[in-house]
Design an enzyme around this catalytic site. Structure first.
Site, PDB file in Angstrom:
ATOM      1  N   THR A 177       0.970  -1.126  -0.057  1.00  0.00           N
ATOM      2  CA  THR A 177      -0.078   0.145   0.024  1.00  0.00           C
ATOM      3  C   THR A 177       0.799   1.141   0.045  1.00  0.00           C
ATOM      4  O   THR A 177       2.063   1.391   0.588  1.00  0.00           O
ATOM      5  CB  THR A 177      -0.747   0.058   1.165  1.00  0.00           C
ATOM      6  N   ARG A 205     -13.902  -7.124  -1.008  1.00  0.00           N
ATOM      7  CA  ARG A 205     -13.250  -6.708   0.231  1.00  0.00           C
ATOM      8  C   ARG A 205     -12.617  -5.514   0.305  1.00  0.00           C
ATOM      9  O   ARG A 205     -12.309  -4.703  -0.612  1.00  0.00           O
ATOM     10  CB  ARG A 205     -12.138  -7.916   0.201  1.00  0.00           C
ATOM     11  N   GLY A 207     -10.322  -3.020   2.667  1.00  0.00           N
ATOM     12  CA  GLY A 207      -9.328  -2.877   3.898  1.00  0.00           C
ATOM     13  C   GLY A 207      -9.384  -1.601   4.851  1.00  0.00           C
ATOM     14  O   GLY A 207     -10.438  -0.720   4.462  1.00  0.00           O
ATOM     15  N   ASP A 208      -8.220  -1.229   5.156  1.00  0.00           N
ATOM     16  CA  ASP A 208      -8.218   0.149   6.198  1.00  0.00           C
ATOM     17  C   ASP A 208      -8.062   1.066   5.244  1.00  0.00           C
ATOM     18  O   ASP A 208      -8.456   2.285   5.827  1.00  0.00           O
ATOM     19  CB  ASP A 208      -7.111  -0.130   7.234  1.00  0.00           C
ATOM     20  N   THR A 227      -0.377   1.382   7.044  1.00  0.00           N
ATOM     21  CA  THR A 227      -0.321   0.393   6.136  1.00  0.00           C
ATOM     22  C   THR A 227      -0.031  -0.936   6.939  1.00  0.00           C
ATOM     23  O   THR A 227       0.470  -0.964   7.961  1.00  0.00           O
ATOM     24  CB  THR A 227       0.831   0.761   5.300  1.00  0.00           C
ATOM     25  N   GLY A 228      -0.497  -2.017   6.115  1.00  0.00           N
ATOM     26  CA  GLY A 228      -0.241  -3.428   6.890  1.00  0.00           C
ATOM     27  C   GLY A 228      -1.565  -4.205   6.616  1.00  0.00           C
ATOM     28  O   GLY A 228      -2.314  -3.979   5.933  1.00  0.00           O
ATOM     29  N   GLY A 230      -4.939  -4.774   6.765  1.00  0.00           N
ATOM     30  CA  GLY A 230      -6.212  -3.941   6.820  1.00  0.00           C
ATOM     31  C   GLY A 230      -7.309  -4.054   7.729  1.00  0.00           C
ATOM     32  O   GLY A 230      -7.926  -3.271   8.314  1.00  0.00           O
TER      33      GLY A 230
HETATM   34  N1  GLY Z   1      -3.614  -1.978   4.144  1.00  0.00           N
HETATM   35  C1  GLY Z   1      -4.105  -2.259   2.903  1.00  0.00           C
HETATM   36  C2  GLY Z   1      -5.178  -3.073   2.919  1.00  0.00           C
HETATM   37  O1  GLY Z   1      -5.081  -4.181   3.761  1.00  0.00           O
HETATM   38  O2  GLY Z   1      -6.020  -3.145   2.064  1.00  0.00           O
END
Ligand code: GLY
Length: 296
Positions: A177, A205, A207-208, A227-228, A230
């Site tokens: 990311t 899906r 993510g964060d 980042t990481g 999500g």
């Molecule tokens: N951190 C990016 C995701 O999990 O989508």
């Protein structure tokens, strides 16, 4: 205030066991630095909304680089589709995000366009239709490398030869990311974040990255980009946690490191953060290409 911009290219990448991980890391840091320089122009020139313009300019460099999991080169979903998440936010309370956006080159620009509407988030078909209506052309961001990663992920899933991170599904290794945080001379803050998601994910899906408080947070005390993993960043409201520490007076480095240390194993996380007078970069095991450039 001293203007500054920070960028990152994703927690956990390049993995230490990857072939030539040192070379790949140096290369990734170089691109992060180039992205910072692209954003620093806006900070130096003092354009209107300089922090936001800087964070967007930096994100575009990283979205356009096919080595990062955002925009061009983003990961494919398990069904072979490509869906993108991105967000933009400012310290004065503006926030907009797109999720599961399809076939659009620079998702951060679509998120910025959404700032001009009453909404804060659009997803899927609606986000894609909005992008087209606002003049963002249909484009393919699928690269050979992304196809290779997708095939490898499908193969691991089929054979059960899963990595430690994949045991629930099982893998969260291919992050990458991208994100940027900026502080302008006038003391305003902005953050941008963009991703193709993780390496194994269902269509739909999210993510964060497009979630306020999870992937991004900005306020009067600073700006944070996560980042990481999500799903965990959402559950922990990771960016908000780091911001709260900064708001209480912690140095951004200590604030980011505290959340890295608290993040449950074996999941990876990383942050870039700025406050009024400092900045911080922290990630699980230190595996996150990142850079910072002072612009004045
Ligand atoms: N951190 C990016 C995701 O999990 O989508």
């Amino acid at each position: 205030m001293k203007p500054i911009i920070l960028t990152h290219g994703g927690a956990g990448r390049p993995t230490p066991d990857a072939p030539d991980s040192t070379g790949a890391r140096e290369e990734a840091i170089k691109v992060c630095l180039a992205a910072c320089e692209a954003g620093a122009g806006a900070l130096r020139n003092g354009v209107a909304d300089a922090a936001l313009e800087a964070a967007i300019a930096a994100a575009i460099v990283l979205e356009d680089d096919p080595r990062f999991n955002a925009g061009t080169g983003a990961n494919l979903r398990l069904d072979g589709s490509l869906e993108l998440d991105a967000s933009v936010a400012t310290g004065d309370g503006r926030f907009a995000a797109v999720a599961c956006l399809r076939a659009t080159k620079n998702p951060v620009l679509v998120a910025r366009e959404l700032l001009r509407t009453p909404h804060v988030m659009l997803c899927g078909e609606g986000a894609t239709r909005f992008a087209r209506q606002r003049g963002f052309a249909e484009a393919s961001m699928v690269t050979e490398k992304a196809l290779k990663r997708w095939k490898a992920a499908r193969e691991r899933l089929a054979t059960g030869n899963l990595r430690p991170y994949e045991q629930k599904w099982k893998e969260m290794q291919f992050h990458g990311t991208i994100g940027a945080v900026a502080r302008a001379r006038d003391g305003t803050f902005a953050v941008t974040c963009s991703t193709g998601g993780t390496s194994m994910m269902l269509p739909g899906r999210i993510g964060d990255t497009p979630i306020w408080g999870a992937g991004v947070f900005a306020g009067e005390h600073g700006a944070v980009c996560s980042t990481g993993h999500g799903e965990l960043c959402i559950k922990r409201m990771a960016a908000w946690r780091v911001y709260q520490r900064i708001a209480k007076g912690e140095h951004p480095q200590a604030a980011a490191q505290a959340e890295v240390d608290d993040f449950p194993e074996p999941y990876e996380v990383g942050f870039i953060a700025v406050s009024k007078d400092a900045h911080g970069i922290a990630a699980t095991g230190g595996y996150m290409p990142a850079a910072a450039v002072e612009a004045g």
